[in-house]
Design an enzyme around this catalytic site. Structure first.
Site, mmCIF file in Angstrom:
data_model
loop_
_atom_site.group_PDB
_atom_site.id
_atom_site.type_symbol
_atom_site.label_atom_id
_atom_site.label_comp_id
_atom_site.label_asym_id
_atom_site.label_seq_id
_atom_site.Cartn_x
_atom_site.Cartn_y
_atom_site.Cartn_z
ATOM 1 N N ASP A 62 0.835 -1.198 0.000
ATOM 2 C CA ASP A 62 0.000 0.000 0.000
ATOM 3 C C ASP A 62 0.876 1.257 0.000
ATOM 4 O O ASP A 62 0.372 2.378 -0.046
ATOM 5 C CB ASP A 62 -1.004 -0.003 1.165
ATOM 6 N N LYS B 94 -1.328 -9.341 2.891
ATOM 7 C CA LYS B 94 -0.617 -8.889 4.092
ATOM 8 C C LYS B 94 -1.514 -7.916 4.852
ATOM 9 O O LYS B 94 -2.146 -7.047 4.252
ATOM 10 C CB LYS B 94 0.717 -8.231 3.730
ATOM 11 N N GLU C 107 9.044 -4.420 10.603
ATOM 12 C CA GLU C 107 9.503 -3.133 10.068
ATOM 13 C C GLU C 107 10.086 -2.252 11.168
ATOM 14 O O GLU C 107 9.446 -1.998 12.192
ATOM 15 C CB GLU C 107 8.335 -2.410 9.369
HETATM 16 O O1 KIV Z 1 3.559 -1.140 1.634
HETATM 17 C C1 KIV Z 1 4.752 -1.499 1.693
HETATM 18 O O2 KIV Z 1 5.584 -1.154 0.837
HETATM 19 C C2 KIV Z 1 5.159 -2.337 2.815
HETATM 20 C C3 KIV Z 1 6.618 -2.615 2.968
HETATM 21 C C4 KIV Z 1 7.302 -1.416 3.476
HETATM 22 C C5 KIV Z 1 6.873 -3.790 3.820
HETATM 23 O O3 KIV Z 1 4.343 -2.763 3.581
#
Ligand code: KIV
Length: 271
Positions: free
Chosen positions: A51, A120, A189
Site C-alpha cells: 500500500d 498482508k 519493520e
Molecule cells: O507497503 C509497503 O511497501 C510495505 C513494505 C514497506 C513492507 O508494507
C-alpha cells in the site's frame, strides 16, 4: 547465493523450506506490469504489492488514502507480469479493521479480482479474528508488525519501534498469535536487530525485515527507494542500488534538447 532456477514457482511452502534451509528470502514492492516482469525475470522470490503505492505511485503523504479498488488495479497489473514470484498484496487501511466479515470480503475481492497468491495485514492481537477468518477461507496471510504505516497517526513518527520493553513484549506476543492464527510469514519493520533476531528464532514461519537487521529470514525494500527513484528518502536501513532519479532526469533533458534542436527524429527514425 544466486537465484535458484530449479524452483519453477515460489509458494508459501517454498518460503517455509527456505527458512528451514537457511536460504534468505528476497522481496521487493512492485505496482505495475513492467517492473513486476523485470523483477520476476531477475529471480526475485516475492513481490509485494504494497500500500506504499499510496506514497510512491499516487503521491500521498501516508498509506491511508489508497482504496481497495486501487490496490486491485495495481495487483492485477503485477500478476500479469509475474510467472515465478509469489505475489502478496496489502489489504489497505479501512478494508479489514472493522470486523472479520468485512476483512474476509475485502480479502476475497483481492484474491478473485487479481489472481494474487496471498495478502498482508498490519497488526497483531487487534486483527487476529480477521487473520483467522481469512486463513480459514484458504487464503495465505502474512503479518506485519513493528512500524506499521497504517497506524502512523497513532505513532506520530516514523522512528524505530519496540525499543522499550513493553512494546517489545507486545510484539513478541503478537508474533506468536499471528503464527498460531496460521500466518505463513511476517514482515518486521523498523525494530532493533536483536529483537528481530529473537523473534525470528522463536518462529517456525519466516520473518521478512525492513530496517530490522540481518537476522531476519528475508528482506524487503520499496522499489522506488532501492532504485533511487525516490532520491530524497535515505533512511539508515536503505541500500540504494541505482540513482535512477538522476539518470531519468538526464535522459529527459537530453530528449528535450534533441526535440528543441530538431536532432530528433532524424531520417532513420522517420518513415
Ligand atoms: O507497503 C509497503 O511497501 C510495505 C513494505 C514497506 C513492507 O508494507
Amino acid at each position: 547465493m544466486s537465484v535458484n532456477k530449479e524452483i519453477k514457482k515460489i509458494t508459501t511452502n517454498t518460503l517455509q523450506k527456505m527458512k528451514a534451509n537457511g536460504e534468505k528470502i528476497s522481496m521487493l514492492t512492485a505496482y505495475d506490469f513492467s517492473f513486476a516482469r523485470l523483477f520476476d525475470e531477475a529471480g526475485l522470490d516475492v513481490i509485494l504489492v504494497g500500500d506504499s503505492a499510496s506514497n510512491v505511485m499516487a503521491g500521498h503523504e501516508t498509506t491511508l488514502p489508497i482504496t481497495l479498488d486501487q490496490m486491485i488495479y495495481h495487483a492485477s497489473s503485477v500478476i500479469r507480469g509475474t510467472n515465478r514470484a509469489l505475489v502478496i498484496v496489502d489489504l489497505p487501511f479501512g478494508s479489514y479493521q472493522s470486523n472479520s466479515e468485512v476483512a474476509l470480503a475485502s480479502a476475497i475481492r483481492i484474491m478473485k479480482e487479481t489472481g494474487a497468491h496471498g495478502l498482508k495485514l498490519e497488526g497483531g492481537e487487534e486483527i487476529i479474528d480477521s487473520v483467522k477468518k481469512i486463513v480459514s477461507a484458504g487464503i495465505p496471510v502474512m503479518g506485519h508488525l513493528g512500524l506499521t504505516p497504517q497506524s502512523i497517526y497513532k505513532f506520530g513518527t516514523y522512528n524505530v519501534r519496540a525499543k522499550e520493553e513493553a512494546e517489545a513484549n507486545k510484539l513478541k506476543k503478537d508474533v506468536q498469535l499471528l503464527q498460531e492464527a496460521g500466518c505463513f510469514g511476517v514482515v518486521l519493520e523498523k525494530i532493533p536487530a536483536q529483537l528481530a533476531k529473537e523473534v525470528t528464532e522463536s518462529l517456525t514461519i519466516p520473518t521478512i525485515g525492513i530496517g530490522a537487521g540481518g537476522y531476519c529470514d528475508g528482506q524487503v525494500l520499496v522499489m522506488h527507494d532501492m532504485l533511487g527513484i525516490n532520491s530524497e528518502f535515505k533512511p539508515r536501513f536503505l541500500r540504494q542500488y541505482l540513482t535512477l532519479a538522476t539518470d531519468i532526469k538526464n535522459a529527459v533533458q537530453h530528449y528535450i534538447n534533441d526535440v528543441k534542436s530538431q536532432d530528433f527524429p532524424n531520417e532513420k527514425e522517420s518513415y
